[in-house]
Design a protein around this motif. Structure first.
Motif, PDB file in Angstrom:
ATOM      1  N   HIS A 141       1.081  -0.958   0.087  1.00 47.38           N
ATOM      2  CA  HIS A 141       0.171   0.222   0.054  1.00 47.38           C
ATOM      3  C   HIS A 141       0.859   1.299  -0.013  1.00 47.38           C
ATOM      4  O   HIS A 141       0.705   2.331  -0.770  1.00 47.38           O
ATOM      5  CB  HIS A 141      -1.112   0.047   1.210  1.00 47.38           C
ATOM      6  CG  HIS A 141      -1.902   1.166   1.315  1.00 47.38           C
ATOM      7  ND1 HIS A 141      -1.622   2.366   1.832  1.00 47.38           N
ATOM      8  CD2 HIS A 141      -2.940   1.538   0.823  1.00 47.38           C
ATOM      9  CE1 HIS A 141      -2.571   3.193   1.911  1.00 47.38           C
ATOM     10  NE2 HIS A 141      -3.467   2.745   1.179  1.00 47.38           N
ATOM     11  N   HIS A 185      -4.491   7.195  -4.509  1.00 46.99           N
ATOM     12  CA  HIS A 185      -5.318   8.214  -3.845  1.00 46.99           C
ATOM     13  C   HIS A 185      -5.473   9.464  -4.461  1.00 46.99           C
ATOM     14  O   HIS A 185      -4.443  10.089  -5.156  1.00 46.99           O
ATOM     15  CB  HIS A 185      -4.697   8.386  -2.287  1.00 46.99           C
ATOM     16  CG  HIS A 185      -4.599   7.422  -1.478  1.00 46.99           C
ATOM     17  ND1 HIS A 185      -3.215   6.432  -1.568  1.00 46.99           N
ATOM     18  CD2 HIS A 185      -5.086   6.625  -0.831  1.00 46.99           C
ATOM     19  CE1 HIS A 185      -3.464   5.340  -0.831  1.00 46.99           C
ATOM     20  NE2 HIS A 185      -4.642   5.340  -0.322  1.00 46.99           N
ATOM     21  N   HIS A 214      -8.192  -0.040  -3.963  1.00 47.54           N
ATOM     22  CA  HIS A 214      -8.387  -0.586  -3.084  1.00 47.54           C
ATOM     23  C   HIS A 214      -9.277  -1.826  -2.942  1.00 47.54           C
ATOM     24  O   HIS A 214      -9.331  -2.698  -2.048  1.00 47.54           O
ATOM     25  CB  HIS A 214      -9.156   0.569  -1.847  1.00 47.54           C
ATOM     26  CG  HIS A 214      -8.130   1.464  -1.652  1.00 47.54           C
ATOM     27  ND1 HIS A 214      -7.605   2.721  -2.331  1.00 47.54           N
ATOM     28  CD2 HIS A 214      -7.206   1.720  -0.314  1.00 47.54           C
ATOM     29  CE1 HIS A 214      -6.702   3.404  -1.511  1.00 47.54           C
ATOM     30  NE2 HIS A 214      -6.510   2.707  -0.537  1.00 47.54           N
ATOM     31  N   PHE A 261      -8.001  -1.156   9.142  1.00 52.18           N
ATOM     32  CA  PHE A 261      -7.981  -0.683   7.671  1.00 52.18           C
ATOM     33  C   PHE A 261      -8.651  -1.408   6.848  1.00 52.18           C
ATOM     34  O   PHE A 261      -9.401  -1.071   5.903  1.00 52.18           O
ATOM     35  CB  PHE A 261      -6.374  -0.749   7.234  1.00 52.18           C
ATOM     36  CG  PHE A 261      -6.294  -0.365   5.889  1.00 52.18           C
ATOM     37  CD1 PHE A 261      -6.069   1.339   5.707  1.00 52.18           C
ATOM     38  CD2 PHE A 261      -6.335  -1.112   4.767  1.00 52.18           C
ATOM     39  CE1 PHE A 261      -5.917   1.763   4.188  1.00 52.18           C
ATOM     40  CE2 PHE A 261      -6.069  -0.691   3.492  1.00 52.18           C
ATOM     41  CZ  PHE A 261      -6.128   0.648   3.123  1.00 52.18           C
ATOM     42  N   HIS A 283     -12.019  -0.189   4.784  1.00 49.01           N
ATOM     43  CA  HIS A 283     -12.001  -0.046   3.091  1.00 49.01           C
ATOM     44  C   HIS A 283     -12.991  -1.204   2.722  1.00 49.01           C
ATOM     45  O   HIS A 283     -13.451  -0.878   1.570  1.00 49.01           O
ATOM     46  CB  HIS A 283     -10.583  -0.117   2.367  1.00 49.01           C
ATOM     47  CG  HIS A 283      -9.995   1.146   2.441  1.00 49.01           C
ATOM     48  ND1 HIS A 283     -10.128   2.053   1.124  1.00 49.01           N
ATOM     49  CD2 HIS A 283      -9.025   1.891   3.195  1.00 49.01           C
ATOM     50  CE1 HIS A 283      -9.644   3.149   1.413  1.00 49.01           C
ATOM     51  NE2 HIS A 283      -8.737   3.078   2.428  1.00 49.01           N
TER      52      HIS A 283
HETATM   53 CU   LIG Z   1      -5.322   3.635   0.685  1.00 49.55          CU
END
Ligand SMILES: [Cu+2]
Length: 367
Positions: free
Chosen positions: A82, A90, A99, A239, A243
């Protein structure tokens, strides 16, 4: 450095292979029968929660084999993959597809390498908007443990309290605890009104920035510390549930008009970085009060009560991290041919291949 270059080479070779086959032909190969069903964390049984946590702990014990910088475990590899893609994943069109594939890669690793038989759960953050500190997600036994404490904001309880991240904040390779700095004000970005506003948009060009600058900020800003760092945030296992929630929202939005929205892509490939993750013109992760940032309506001033301000640290890419490449998409507009590469974490895919969760990825959501 040498091993890293090999990783890039592998990614590029994978890109060539993926691009050699016409996108449509590959899509038709994918017969998704019996898709995995992803469920909201609060609906899981205790046994299901425990098996997910155990599988994550298993990834945290499995040695890294990738040679990606700084990694010790398979879990670290996700964090570093990532980090290496941060700049081009992003505030760009590939934000949601990247993602989506990233969370899928994590789900696959849990299943294929750690005996997990469930699907990736998601955190339905709207339930906890304004009160993340009371979320059942933070349960010390059947959850991810609670808030950070002390100057380093290390989490004190829960199954992951003893894990040592090898990367972060940002690109730094250094050992530290999983940290949190929960902010209930920031978590209000998960509120139904904000989510609904995004779901009511009709084009990807409106939907994606609405999500990225709105609900996206809830999990990152509401959990804080590592989660607030756009580079190293996957060092907190929350996380993946955060996501997955955003992915659920994208899938819900797509399902409202599949004919149009399963092929609706756009946005920039590059261009809003360099100051995006900090600085006065930064869209940040979406402050309460609306989305913002370059090219996005609304402006996005950070909330005033984030300790230390909003600018995450260590976002300058060090010399040993090459600039990530945009592959298969020569212009600056994100198209379905854009290749999503994940440094070997899962098979490289074009955006076209991940548009429908019932294609090669083969999963659905419970609602
Ligand atoms: Cu990210």
């Amino acid at each position: 450095m040498v091993s890293f270059s090999i990783q890039v080479l592998v990614a590029l070779l994978g890109a060539g292979a993926a691009l050699a086959m016409p996108v449509e032909e590959k899509r038709q190969d994918a017969a998704c029968t019996g898709p995995l069903v992803r469920k909201a964390w609060h609906t899981l049984t205790d046994t299901e929660k425990k098996s997910y946590i155990d599988a994550e702990l298993c990834l945290m014990k499995k040695p890294s084999a990738s040679g990606l910088r700084g990694t010790r475990t398979r879990f670290d590899e996700f964090q570093v993959a990532h980090a290496l893609k941060t700049e081009i994943a992003h505030f760009v069109g590939q934000f949601l597809p990247f993602h989506r594939l990233f969370i899928f890669a994590h789900e696959q690793a849990l299943r294929k390498e750690c005996g997990y038989t469930g699907a990736q759960p998601y955190w339905e953050e709207g339930r906890d908007a304004g009160a993340f500190s009371k979320s059942i997600l933070l349960d010390p036994v059947l959850g991810f443990g609670g808030n950070g404490v002390g100057p380093n904001k290390c989490i004190q309880d829960g199954p992951f309290a003893n894990y040592t991240n090898s990367l972060g904040p940002g690109y730094l390779v250094q050992d530290h605890c999983i940290d949190r700095d929960i902010n209930d004000l920031f978590s209000t970005t998960a509120a139904a009104a904000t989510v609904e506003r995004c779901l009511n948009t009709t084009t990807y060009l409106d939907f994606w920035p609405c999500i990225e600058n709105g609900p996206h900020g809830a999990g990152h800003g509401g959990i804080g510390a590592q989660m607030l760092n756009p580079v190293s945030s996957p060092g907190d296992p929350i996380f993946f549930l955060h996501h997955a929630w955003l992915d659920w929202l994208w899938a819900k939005w797509q399902a409202k008009d599949p004919k149009a929205r399963l092929t609706d892509m756009g946005g920039n490939n590059k261009g809003v970085l360099g100051g995006v993750f900090g600085g006065p013109s930064s869209p940040g992760f979406g402050a309460p009060g609306g989305p913002g940032g370059p090219g996005f309506p609304g402006g996005g001033a950070p909330p005033p009560n984030i300790p230390g301000g909003f600018t995450p640290v260590n976002l300058t890419r060090p010399n040993d991290v090459p600039e990530p490449l945009v592959i298969g998409d020569p212009g600056n507009t994100t198209t379905l041919s854009h290749l999503l590469y994940l440094y070997g974490m899962t098979e490289n895919r074009t955006i076209a291949e991940v548009m429908d969760t019932k294609g090669v990825l083969c999963y659905v959501y419970d609602s």
